[in-house]
Design an enzyme around this catalytic site. Sequence first.
Site, PDB file in Angstrom:
ATOM      1  N   GLU A 298       0.781  -1.078   0.239  1.00  0.00           N
ATOM      2  CA  GLU A 298      -0.141  -0.187   0.239  1.00  0.00           C
ATOM      3  C   GLU A 298       0.497   1.725   0.275  1.00  0.00           C
ATOM      4  O   GLU A 298       0.567   2.704   0.866  1.00  0.00           O
ATOM      5  CB  GLU A 298      -0.653   0.005   1.165  1.00  0.00           C
ATOM      6  CG  GLU A 298      -0.406  -0.249   2.204  1.00  0.00           C
ATOM      7  CD  GLU A 298       0.045  -1.176   3.006  1.00  0.00           C
ATOM      8  OE1 GLU A 298       0.254  -1.072   4.290  1.00  0.00           O
ATOM      9  OE2 GLU A 298       0.279  -2.534   2.495  1.00  0.00           O
ATOM     10  N   HIS A 322      -7.955  -3.972  -1.280  1.00  0.00           N
ATOM     11  CA  HIS A 322      -7.686  -3.467  -0.093  1.00  0.00           C
ATOM     12  C   HIS A 322      -6.290  -2.663   0.156  1.00  0.00           C
ATOM     13  O   HIS A 322      -6.304  -2.303   0.704  1.00  0.00           O
ATOM     14  CB  HIS A 322      -7.157  -5.333   0.176  1.00  0.00           C
ATOM     15  CG  HIS A 322      -6.189  -5.680   1.584  1.00  0.00           C
ATOM     16  ND1 HIS A 322      -6.599  -5.886   3.049  1.00  0.00           N
ATOM     17  CD2 HIS A 322      -5.062  -5.282   1.593  1.00  0.00           C
ATOM     18  CE1 HIS A 322      -5.558  -5.811   3.800  1.00  0.00           C
ATOM     19  NE2 HIS A 322      -4.766  -5.738   3.426  1.00  0.00           N
ATOM     20  N   GLU A 323      -5.590  -3.006  -0.979  1.00  0.00           N
ATOM     21  CA  GLU A 323      -4.677  -1.399  -1.076  1.00  0.00           C
ATOM     22  C   GLU A 323      -5.585  -0.282  -1.066  1.00  0.00           C
ATOM     23  O   GLU A 323      -4.743   0.173  -0.326  1.00  0.00           O
ATOM     24  CB  GLU A 323      -4.329  -1.888  -2.242  1.00  0.00           C
ATOM     25  CG  GLU A 323      -3.145  -3.508  -2.297  1.00  0.00           C
ATOM     26  CD  GLU A 323      -2.378  -3.572  -1.299  1.00  0.00           C
ATOM     27  OE1 GLU A 323      -1.847  -2.744  -0.340  1.00  0.00           O
ATOM     28  OE2 GLU A 323      -1.550  -5.634  -0.552  1.00  0.00           O
ATOM     29  N   HIS A 326      -6.035   0.699   2.580  1.00  0.00           N
ATOM     30  CA  HIS A 326      -4.631   0.864   3.170  1.00  0.00           C
ATOM     31  C   HIS A 326      -4.995   2.599   3.280  1.00  0.00           C
ATOM     32  O   HIS A 326      -4.200   3.046   4.184  1.00  0.00           O
ATOM     33  CB  HIS A 326      -4.474   0.017   2.611  1.00  0.00           C
ATOM     34  CG  HIS A 326      -3.302  -1.395   3.226  1.00  0.00           C
ATOM     35  ND1 HIS A 326      -3.124  -1.020   4.720  1.00  0.00           N
ATOM     36  CD2 HIS A 326      -3.259  -1.847   2.673  1.00  0.00           C
ATOM     37  CE1 HIS A 326      -2.728  -2.416   5.140  1.00  0.00           C
ATOM     38  NE2 HIS A 326      -2.894  -2.807   3.971  1.00  0.00           N
TER      39      HIS A 326
END
Length: 639
Positions: A298, A322-323, A326
Amino acid sequence: MKLKYLFSIAALILFISSCGNDAEPLDKDQSINGVVASHDAHSFSNTDEIRTKHLDLEIDVDFEKKTIYGVARHHMQRLKDTDTAIFDINGPEIQKVTLGKKGHEKETDFIIGTMQEFLGQPLSVKIDKNTEYINIYYKTTENAGALDWMDPELTEGKEHPYLYTQGQAILTRTWIPVQGTPANRITYSADVTVPSELLALMSASNPKVKNPEGKYHFEMKQPIPVYLIALAVGDLEYKSLGKNCGIYTEPSMVDKAAWEFEDLPKMIHAAENLYGPYQWEQYDVIVLPYSFPFGGMENPRLTFANPTLIAGDRSAVSVIAHELAHSWSGNLVTNASWNDFWLNEGFTVYFENRIMEELYGKEVADMLALIEFQELQTEMSELDEEDTHLKLELSKRNPDDGMTSIAYVKGAFLLKTLERDFGRQRFDAFLKKYFSDHAFQTLTTEQFKNYLNENLISQTDVNFNIDEWLYKSGLPKNCYAVSSPRFEKIQSLAHEFAGGKDIFKKPAKKKGKKQLPALTRDQYVPQEWQAFIRALPKKMDPKRLALIDEKLHFNNWGNAEVATEWYVLGINSNYTDIRPDIERFISKVGRRKFLLPIYTALNKNKESKAWGLEVYKKVRMNYHPVSTMTMDELLGYKP
């Protein structure tokens, strides 16, 4: 190391004592003798006395010598009187240290302390009461675990070399002298020189095209922990996907990556609708070579991604969600130490799942959550009890030991349980306030616990035992339960196949109903096929696996998650026909998530272990040091 810059502890004590009577002595646990500072077990730095607030890097990337030559110019903020500033290093050769602004520098003394396993060494610099700038001249060595220098043949284009870094958890100190605790956030700028045919990118403001002189300037104006400083250099091309997002890849992969990540603008919009505005201006993704050891990293403004995410069917885009998440959990609000790692990852897995639900529906999101929960249950059975706590105790241990499903998935299921018990609307309001109140700050588990009690639990009559989640082993009885009817259906199909049924036979036509087709791979999504493989017996007749190969072709699917599940089942079943497929896969892919289960399975019996070790010796050079460290230990291999 140039010996003229090294001197004895006794000499250092003498010069410290001569700098003035107003200086306070160093605390015992923050001394120059190499004892780890008490505030962070994984950093020697004395950030409670003097801390970097801005880092200005000047680096020259030399591919021929596989060396970075650099100057790390630290603009310091003094918090207490002290005669010493302590930095973390683990590999860089320190050439000299100066004090003062660029062009008005004077050399100073320094000492490099005793090497400690995985932590590296303290670099203690003599300063005076007026010191504001500390300039560390250095070059990297072959011990720079963050750096992956790739020869042209290991890239997609096969013409130009490539370099990328991986700083999390404590590897940034292997290529930059830093105060390496996540508790200290800094801004940074950088001037980077690379070969003219290559493009340089960082976790900062980035160019879109190559500079003919190979010179690039970068600015990161938002304060970040140093593990998020990142660099990539290669033959790269940019393609915009929206007003503030796009992708970088090697030219041959641009179109594939752009198609795969087409929904990125929608993801950003969904994330902002959930938990507030994106605060990093630009969000780009760089698809790195296959040796990259993780699915994604990230790094702010520039997510590093593994090409295994380009599955050809958009079935792996949850990693990008997901990243992106972050950007709030981890980058905006950061764990203060690696003992609190779940604050980064548990929040992010929960947030990722909410983004996937917004874009693709609850059914898809639940399947993704259930896949992760199954992995959590498997890993929990293999971990020591104390390592199943959310709040960890990693003193004298590598912080990578905490990068398990506990932080990611148990942390996410704590938040899912809170959402269930307090209601989604109330919990979303809490999270949005949490990100706003702690923006660009670091947090401990205890600070989060207090904030949760004050802003959520105490405002209702819900009885919620947060201590059980944070400090006890395993999963509490009140853990949120996720289910998936689609998984139940595909698991039943697996049980039928394991029982001998020919599931590939075309079903008999029922009177008055449409003829059903024979089973094909396209009838189910990759996550369902993962559930199918997991529901099969751990060992099967190789002839039955050959039938699956013939009908479903798991051996050549673009989704690496499914391929890995299939290879592990094949290894456990002594289905040696797929060894060529396995060898091709582990020769190309360096992602640790996939390598570890495959090599673990190969390691279980003498014959497959010998074969796996021979392959590993041939392909080890294709992996990043993060992966080779894990595989070397697993296989008992000493290079």
